[in-house]
Design an enzyme around this catalytic site. Sequence first.
Site, PDB file in Angstrom:
ATOM      1  N   LYS A 120      43.411  34.681  53.796  1.00 44.08           N
ATOM      2  CA  LYS A 120      43.117  36.069  53.419  1.00 44.08           C
ATOM      3  C   LYS A 120      42.521  36.838  54.603  1.00 44.08           C
ATOM      4  CE  LYS A 120      39.555  37.227  50.882  1.00 44.08           C
ATOM      5  NZ  LYS A 120      38.609  37.363  49.760  1.00 44.08           N
ATOM      6  N   ASP A 138      42.863  39.448  47.485  1.00 50.28           N
ATOM      7  CA  ASP A 138      41.498  39.176  47.034  1.00 50.28           C
ATOM      8  C   ASP A 138      41.470  39.251  45.510  1.00 50.28           C
ATOM      9  OD1 ASP A 138      41.741  41.863  46.464  1.00 50.28           O
ATOM     10  OD2 ASP A 138      39.895  42.466  47.479  1.00 50.28           O
TER      11      ASP A 138
END
Length: 211
Positions: A120, A138
Amino acid sequence: MKPAAIEAFFSTLQAANPHPVTELEYTSVFELLAAVLLSAQATDVGVNKATRKLFPVANTPQKILALGQEGLESYIKTIGLYRSKAKHLMETCRILVERHGGEVPRTREALEALPGVGRKTANVVLNVAFGQPTMAVDTHIFRVSNRTGLAPGKTPLAVEQLLMKRVPPAYAVDAHHWLILLGRYVCQARKPLCHKCAVSAYCDFKPKTTG
């Protein structure tokens, strides 16, 4: 969500916010990397409060290393998990200096090899700093993608891979910003604010909330 609805969904988000940006504050690629690393399980607001004090003093790998672990911790102790984050950031700075001439690398493989930098975080840096069409999934993007029917999936990676297929190329670079902002302020976890949502007409979620 059907392809025509996806196109309308993103064109509407683009019209409302043509140039979306991250809410993390930074002035260089290294500051962005450090801020994203510190933001895991923390709010952007909380990270910004800490980095407003840290970055004027230390905003390069060399300056962070010069602070030392305890010195770095003193600036970021208001952020959750600050001790482990300080350790990761120190190790990352050491690698950047030793292997990359103090510069942030531009490839996923090199970014993910840095301590505390997962997929991420790498996606955020590749997208925000280098303009690559990545999807940093997220909790907000995961929720919005599943709730709206845009890109349903059981894991963040599954959602990311489906988003890469389904988001039209014209919107790919900015898509993750729009989805984060939508999830943070409108399509919220406890209750989506469908009555305030500009794209509710294109979303599969039912029944829509009315206030």
